[in-house]
Write an enzyme that holds these catalytic residues in place. Structure first.
Site, PDB file in Angstrom:
ATOM      1  N   LYS A  97       8.754  46.098   7.538  1.00 50.02           N
ATOM      2  CA  LYS A  97       8.140  46.696   6.128  1.00 50.02           C
ATOM      3  C   LYS A  97       8.773  45.735   5.122  1.00 50.02           C
ATOM      4  O   LYS A  97       9.784  45.263   5.263  1.00 50.02           O
ATOM      5  CB  LYS A  97       8.821  48.002   5.898  1.00 50.02           C
ATOM      6  CG  LYS A  97       8.234  48.903   4.997  1.00 50.02           C
ATOM      7  CD  LYS A  97       8.711  50.217   5.398  1.00 50.02           C
ATOM      8  CE  LYS A  97       8.080  51.188   4.288  1.00 50.02           C
ATOM      9  NZ  LYS A  97       9.048  52.677   4.491  1.00 50.02           N
TER      10      LYS A  97
HETATM   11  O1  G3P Z   1       8.949  55.652   3.213  1.00 51.96           O
HETATM   12  C1  G3P Z   1       8.852  55.800   1.772  1.00 51.96           C
HETATM   13  C2  G3P Z   1       8.504  56.969   1.091  1.00 51.96           C
HETATM   14  O2  G3P Z   1       7.648  57.855   1.790  1.00 51.96           O
HETATM   15  C3  G3P Z   1       9.409  57.767   0.275  1.00 51.96           C
HETATM   16  O3  G3P Z   1       9.350  58.845   0.102  1.00 51.96           O
HETATM   17  O4  G3P Z   1       9.944  61.032  -1.149  1.00 51.96           O
HETATM   18  O5  G3P Z   1      11.666  59.018  -1.333  1.00 51.96           O
HETATM   19  O6  G3P Z   1       9.330  59.062  -2.741  1.00 51.96           O
HETATM   20  P1  G3P Z   1      10.075  59.598  -1.693  1.00 51.96           P
END
Ligand code: G3P
Length: 232
Positions: A97
């Site tokens: 990633k």
């Molecule tokens: O993996 C990245 C993403 O899904 C992060 O989500 O909830 O931290 O905005 P969030």
């Protein structure tokens, strides 16, 4: 094997479910339910897991056959490549990633062409960024719908735009809807035709919930008890 393999829909065309966590217990539970096609992690999720990135990623790869995203933390191309080499050695299904920066895009292209590894380009907030990632040969693009919603804009609109652009040019990069916060995000992503959603364990499990299912099941069980019968 995912349930999508069991029906008439070939897996390549079915929406994939990834779980966005580094919690081994949760991953194992969802895997055993047959719900998992892959896993995404990020530095914040590794912190939350309390483990070391190499060990946690290895444990996840031992459970899940599909892509397991592990994120580089370097911001400069050469250092990103050095980290990508380390992460790639953990298991064959590690998907590297990288962030959506110029160095990240350069690393994406190099990892795809020279290392022949899957790459997930993360932190995507615009259609043009997604276009750049596709041109760099990304396996996955991760638009963060929840964080866009947080700013008052519509995250799902971005998924729609990327779907149109990728279809216009037949880009093979898969749209991995990320920063999913609600079951409605999952439904909207499926309606638009996103290739993948990655969601927290609780959101994936909540997809099954409906009060009428609970009510209907309780009524059937109550009537069944009154018959005094047993099956088998
Ligand atoms: O993996 C990245 C993403 O899904 C992060 O989500 O909830 O931290 O905005 P969030």
């Amino acid at each position: 094997m995912c349930l999508a393999d069991a029906g008439r829909i070939p897996k390549e065309t079915a929406m994939k479910f990834f779980v966005d966590t580094a919690d081994i217990k949760e991953i194992k539970e969802l895997h055993d339910l047959g719900l998992l096609d892959g896993v995404t992690t990020n530095p914040s999720l590794i912190l939350k897991s309390g483990g070391k990135i190499a060990e946690v990623t290895k444990q996840i790869c031992d459970i899940v056959e599909g892509p397991v995203s592990a994120e580089v933390v370097a911001t400069e191309f050469n250092q990103m490549m050095a980290e990508a080499e380390v992460l790639a050695k953990i298991a064959p299904n590690v998907c590297i990633k990288v962030p959506l920066t110029l160095d990240g895009l350069k690393a994406c292209k190099t990892i795809r062409t020279e290392m022949k590894r899957m790459v997930n380009v993360t932190l995507c907030f615009s259609a043009n960024q997604a276009l750049l990632a596709a041109k760099a040969g990304a396996s996955f693009i991760s638009p963060f719908v929840g964080r866009i919603d947080d700013t008052g804009s519509d995250g799902m609109e971005l998924i729609s735009e990327i779907r149109t652009i990728y279809d216009n040019y037949d880009f093979k990069t898969e749209i991995l809807t990320a920063s999913v916060r609600t079951v409605n995000h999952v439904k909207q992503a499926a309606l638009i035709g996103a290739d993948v959603v990655t969601a927290p364990p609780a959101t994936l499990k909540a997809l099954v919930n409906h009060p009428l299912t609970d009510k209907g099941l309780a009524a059937f069980l109550a009537d069944w008890a009154k018959t005094g019968q047993k099956i088998g």
